[in-house]
Design a protein around this motif. Structure first.
Motif, PDB file in Angstrom:
ATOM      1  N   SER A  18      -3.178  -3.505  -2.623  1.00 38.31           N
ATOM      2  CA  SER A  18      -2.556  -2.881  -1.452  1.00 38.31           C
ATOM      3  C   SER A  18      -1.836  -1.587  -1.800  1.00 38.31           C
ATOM      4  O   SER A  18      -1.337  -0.896  -0.905  1.00 38.31           O
ATOM      5  CB  SER A  18      -1.568  -3.853  -0.795  1.00 38.31           C
ATOM      6  N   ARG A  19      -1.736  -1.262  -3.099  1.00 33.09           N
ATOM      7  CA  ARG A  19      -1.051  -0.059  -3.571  1.00 33.09           C
ATOM      8  C   ARG A  19       0.337   0.054  -2.943  1.00 33.09           C
ATOM      9  O   ARG A  19       0.674   1.037  -2.293  1.00 33.09           O
ATOM     10  CB  ARG A  19      -1.894   1.187  -3.280  1.00 33.09           C
ATOM     11  N   LEU A  20       1.136  -0.982  -3.200  1.00 39.67           N
ATOM     12  CA  LEU A  20       2.428  -1.073  -2.533  1.00 39.67           C
ATOM     13  C   LEU A  20       3.397  -1.878  -3.383  1.00 39.67           C
ATOM     14  O   LEU A  20       3.005  -2.840  -4.048  1.00 39.67           O
ATOM     15  CB  LEU A  20       2.245  -1.759  -1.173  1.00 39.67           C
ATOM     16  N   ILE A  21       4.673  -1.461  -3.364  1.00 37.73           N
ATOM     17  CA  ILE A  21       5.771  -2.259  -3.905  1.00 37.73           C
ATOM     18  C   ILE A  21       6.649  -2.656  -2.729  1.00 37.73           C
ATOM     19  O   ILE A  21       7.043  -1.817  -1.925  1.00 37.73           O
ATOM     20  CB  ILE A  21       6.600  -1.471  -4.925  1.00 37.73           C
ATOM     21  N   ILE A  22       6.953  -3.951  -2.616  1.00 36.89           N
ATOM     22  CA  ILE A  22       7.782  -4.459  -1.523  1.00 36.89           C
ATOM     23  C   ILE A  22       9.090  -4.988  -2.100  1.00 36.89           C
ATOM     24  O   ILE A  22       9.095  -5.687  -3.124  1.00 36.89           O
ATOM     25  CB  ILE A  22       7.073  -5.598  -0.761  1.00 36.89           C
ATOM     26  N   GLU A  23      10.187  -4.660  -1.441  1.00 32.04           N
ATOM     27  CA  GLU A  23      11.492  -5.213  -1.798  1.00 32.04           C
ATOM     28  C   GLU A  23      11.799  -6.377  -0.869  1.00 32.04           C
ATOM     29  O   GLU A  23      11.784  -6.231   0.355  1.00 32.04           O
ATOM     30  CB  GLU A  23      12.585  -4.147  -1.673  1.00 32.04           C
ATOM     31  N   LEU A  24      12.104  -7.562  -1.461  1.00 34.58           N
ATOM     32  CA  LEU A  24      12.438  -8.757  -0.701  1.00 34.58           C
ATOM     33  C   LEU A  24      13.928  -9.048  -0.860  1.00 34.58           C
ATOM     34  O   LEU A  24      14.455  -9.024  -1.980  1.00 34.58           O
ATOM     35  CB  LEU A  24      11.631  -9.956  -1.206  1.00 34.58           C
ATOM     36  N   ASP A  25      14.602  -9.346   0.247  1.00 33.99           N
ATOM     37  CA  ASP A  25      16.021  -9.674   0.155  1.00 33.99           C
ATOM     38  C   ASP A  25      16.211 -11.103  -0.317  1.00 33.99           C
ATOM     39  O   ASP A  25      15.243 -11.796  -0.678  1.00 33.99           O
ATOM     40  CB  ASP A  25      16.742  -9.381   1.476  1.00 33.99           C
ATOM     41  N   THR A  26      17.458 -11.584  -0.337  1.00 32.46           N
ATOM     42  CA  THR A  26      17.753 -12.901  -0.899  1.00 32.46           C
ATOM     43  C   THR A  26      17.152 -14.047  -0.082  1.00 32.46           C
ATOM     44  O   THR A  26      17.035 -15.168  -0.569  1.00 32.46           O
ATOM     45  CB  THR A  26      19.275 -13.106  -1.002  1.00 32.46           C
ATOM     46  N   THR A  27      16.757 -13.775   1.153  1.00 35.94           N
ATOM     47  CA  THR A  27      16.092 -14.791   1.973  1.00 35.94           C
ATOM     48  C   THR A  27      14.577 -14.695   1.892  1.00 35.94           C
ATOM     49  O   THR A  27      13.868 -15.467   2.530  1.00 35.94           O
ATOM     50  CB  THR A  27      16.516 -14.674   3.449  1.00 35.94           C
ATOM     51  N   GLY A  28      14.057 -13.712   1.132  1.00 35.95           N
ATOM     52  CA  GLY A  28      12.620 -13.519   1.026  1.00 35.95           C
ATOM     53  C   GLY A  28      12.036 -12.617   2.093  1.00 35.95           C
ATOM     54  O   GLY A  28      10.819 -12.478   2.194  1.00 35.95           O
ATOM     55  N   ARG A  29      12.894 -11.955   2.878  1.00 40.79           N
ATOM     56  CA  ARG A  29      12.412 -11.061   3.932  1.00 40.79           C
ATOM     57  C   ARG A  29      12.141  -9.670   3.371  1.00 40.79           C
ATOM     58  O   ARG A  29      12.990  -9.104   2.690  1.00 40.79           O
ATOM     59  CB  ARG A  29      13.452 -10.968   5.049  1.00 40.79           C
ATOM     60  N   PRO A  30      10.974  -9.071   3.648  1.00 41.73           N
ATOM     61  CA  PRO A  30      10.732  -7.691   3.224  1.00 41.73           C
ATOM     62  C   PRO A  30      11.695  -6.728   3.907  1.00 41.73           C
ATOM     63  O   PRO A  30      11.876  -6.789   5.124  1.00 41.73           O
ATOM     64  CB  PRO A  30       9.284  -7.433   3.671  1.00 41.73           C
ATOM     65  N   VAL A  31      12.334  -5.840   3.112  1.00 38.75           N
ATOM     66  CA  VAL A  31      13.296  -4.903   3.687  1.00 38.75           C
ATOM     67  C   VAL A  31      12.964  -3.447   3.386  1.00 38.75           C
ATOM     68  O   VAL A  31      13.451  -2.545   4.081  1.00 38.75           O
ATOM     69  CB  VAL A  31      14.737  -5.203   3.226  1.00 38.75           C
ATOM     70  N   SER A  32      12.155  -3.174   2.353  1.00 43.36           N
ATOM     71  CA  SER A  32      11.754  -1.786   2.091  1.00 43.36           C
ATOM     72  C   SER A  32      10.475  -1.790   1.270  1.00 43.36           C
ATOM     73  O   SER A  32      10.059  -2.830   0.737  1.00 43.36           O
ATOM     74  CB  SER A  32      12.867  -1.007   1.380  1.00 43.36           C
ATOM     75  N   SER A  33       9.847  -0.618   1.161  1.00 41.45           N
ATOM     76  CA  SER A  33       8.581  -0.541   0.448  1.00 41.45           C
ATOM     77  C   SER A  33       8.394   0.835  -0.166  1.00 41.45           C
ATOM     78  O   SER A  33       9.018   1.820   0.255  1.00 41.45           O
ATOM     79  CB  SER A  33       7.411  -0.848   1.398  1.00 41.45           C
ATOM     80  N   LEU A  34       7.540   0.876  -1.170  1.00 39.23           N
ATOM     81  CA  LEU A  34       7.171   2.131  -1.833  1.00 39.23           C
ATOM     82  C   LEU A  34       5.659   2.169  -1.930  1.00 39.23           C
ATOM     83  O   LEU A  34       5.051   1.319  -2.591  1.00 39.23           O
ATOM     84  CB  LEU A  34       7.828   2.204  -3.219  1.00 39.23           C
ATOM     85  N   SER A  35       5.050   3.139  -1.249  1.00 33.78           N
ATOM     86  CA  SER A  35       3.592   3.270  -1.269  1.00 33.78           C
ATOM     87  C   SER A  35       3.153   4.004  -2.533  1.00 33.78           C
ATOM     88  O   SER A  35       3.790   4.962  -2.969  1.00 33.78           O
ATOM     89  CB  SER A  35       3.112   4.045  -0.033  1.00 33.78           C
ATOM     90  N   LEU A  36       2.051   3.559  -3.116  1.00 30.14           N
ATOM     91  CA  LEU A  36       1.510   4.167  -4.328  1.00 30.14           C
ATOM     92  C   LEU A  36       0.300   5.040  -4.015  1.00 30.14           C
ATOM     93  O   LEU A  36      -0.531   5.295  -4.885  1.00 30.14           O
ATOM     94  CB  LEU A  36       1.131   3.073  -5.329  1.00 30.14           C
ATOM     95  N   ARG A  37       0.237   5.529  -2.791  1.00 27.83           N
ATOM     96  CA  ARG A  37      -0.872   6.388  -2.376  1.00 27.83           C
ATOM     97  C   ARG A  37      -0.486   7.860  -2.450  1.00 27.83           C
ATOM     98  O   ARG A  37       0.697   8.221  -2.351  1.00 27.83           O
ATOM     99  CB  ARG A  37      -1.323   6.032  -0.957  1.00 27.83           C
ATOM    100  N   ALA A  38      -1.480   8.704  -2.637  1.00 35.71           N
ATOM    101  CA  ALA A  38      -1.263  10.143  -2.754  1.00 35.71           C
ATOM    102  C   ALA A  38      -0.520  10.675  -1.538  1.00 35.71           C
ATOM    103  O   ALA A  38      -0.772  10.261  -0.405  1.00 35.71           O
ATOM    104  CB  ALA A  38      -2.599  10.862  -2.898  1.00 35.71           C
ATOM    105  N   GLY A  39       0.433  11.575  -1.788  1.00 29.07           N
ATOM    106  CA  GLY A  39       1.198  12.180  -0.720  1.00 29.07           C
ATOM    107  C   GLY A  39       2.484  11.458  -0.397  1.00 29.07           C
ATOM    108  O   GLY A  39       3.311  11.971   0.353  1.00 29.07           O
ATOM    109  N   ARG A  40       2.678  10.256  -0.939  1.00 28.25           N
ATOM    110  CA  ARG A  40       3.894   9.475  -0.696  1.00 28.25           C
ATOM    111  C   ARG A  40       4.788   9.529  -1.934  1.00 28.25           C
ATOM    112  O   ARG A  40       4.309   9.430  -3.055  1.00 28.25           O
ATOM    113  CB  ARG A  40       3.545   8.026  -0.354  1.00 28.25           C
ATOM    114  N   HIS A  41       6.080   9.684  -1.717  1.00 32.73           N
ATOM    115  CA  HIS A  41       7.081   9.665  -2.795  1.00 32.73           C
ATOM    116  C   HIS A  41       6.807  10.721  -3.871  1.00 32.73           C
ATOM    117  O   HIS A  41       7.143  10.530  -5.042  1.00 32.73           O
ATOM    118  CB  HIS A  41       7.155   8.279  -3.427  1.00 32.73           C
TER     119      HIS A  41
END
Length: 314
Positions: A254-277
């Motif tokens: 998926s070319r993605l890093i997901i941040e999960l909070d202490t309840t396991g809910r996704p709260v932020s992401s970092l795309s590994l695709r060209a043009g992002r970050h």
């Protein structure tokens, strides 16, 4: 007797419906493919991430703020592909593994190869995780086995026969086993990522066994409801952040890093695709992530490429 073939006037109504049938079939295939890629859940998450940015940024790593500092830098001196990554706060360096010709490798924080440690009897090493000064865990993907090892300045070789081991064998299905490790030192929890079929994050307490005066007692748990919220196709690596208590999950496909909070809910992401970050090109095959104690994010990708991401200074 032979039946008469349908005449053209009788076929015309069916021919007129053919484009609509083909369009409907194409739409169904497109929807099925989008669901396979988890595009609907991913799109909804991006809306939520945008809506709650001010709230979530204050209490998370907030991956959207990260920008690449070192991009696709080749790790010189390697022939085998590297996999996984962990940060050693005492040595101020990173460790990774190779599995074609099994080795542990130590890297500098700017991606230079510092030393190599031969592995014997580890089968298919796929991940390594720092636990405490000089203490690490290495995973074997195919056998779903975990090894407790010690590394110091004099270590040049590690033998599996000398290691404390834990074999789990949960849902074994070949080369889709234990892909990533993360450790919560305060809670003494080892997180283990199963790549896919099914995608799972297991939580292990009691391994590695660090108190020789106490009996070995291992507890293994998972959270299928949390894992179902991971809108990715696979898991390649994990990283625990002790400051927020959040878990980072890396997906190569998926070319993605997901941040999960202490309840396991996704709260932020970092795309590994060209043009992002700030990325000029997409990350080809992300295999490992690590965080240092300053919050810098490191990533390795096949074929032996090194990345570093950082948040802008306030």
């Amino acid at each position: 007797m032979h039946r008469a073939l349908p005449t053209m006037p009788r076929l015309l109504p069916h021919l007129r419906r053919l484009p609509w049938l083909l369009a409907a079939l194409s739409l169904l295939l497109l929807l099925a493919f989008a669901q396979y890629l988890r595009l609907f859940e991913r799109g909804w998450f991006f809306v939520q991430e945008w809506r709650h940015a001010a709230e979530w940024r204050a209490r998370s790593l907030w991956l959207p703020d990260y920008r690449v500092e070192i991009e696709a830098q080749a790790v010189e001196g390697l022939d085998d592909d590297i996999s996984a990554l962990t940060f050693d706060p005492e040595r101020r360096s990173l460790f990774t593994v190779t599995n074609a010709n099994p080795e542990v490798l130590e890297l500098s924080l700017d991606g230079r190869l510092l030393r190599r440690i031969a592995l014997r009897g580890f089968g298919d090493p796929e991940a390594i995780e720092y636990i405490a000064p000089g203490l690490y865990v290495i995973s074997d993907e195919r056998d779903q086995r975990l090894f407790k090892v010690r590394i110091d300045d004099a270590t040049t070789r590690l033998d599996a026969a000398d290691s404390q081991q834990l074999a789990l064998g949960i849902g074994r299905n070949g080369n889709k086993g234990f892909e990533g490790l993360a450790y919560d030192r305060a809670g003494q929890r080892l997180f283990v990522a199963k790549e896919r079929d099914p995608l799972r994050i297991y939580e292990i307490r009691g391994f590695p066994h660090v108190d020789a005066g106490q009996p070995l007692a291992v507890q293994v748990s998972d959270d299928p409801q949390r894992d179902a919220r991971l809108f990715v196709r696979d898991l390649s690596s994990l990283q625990y952040d002790p400051r927020s208590g959040h878990l980072l999950a890396l997906s190569d496909e998926s070319r993605l890093i997901i941040e999960l909070d202490t309840t396991g809910r996704p709260v932020s992401s970092l795309s590994l695709r060209a043009g992002r970050h700030g990325l000029r090109q997409s990350v080809p095959q992300a295999e490992g992530i690590a965080l240092d104690d300053a919050g810098n994010l490191y990533l390795v990708s096949e074929p032996n490429l090194f990345y570093r991401f950082a948040r802008p200074a306030d």
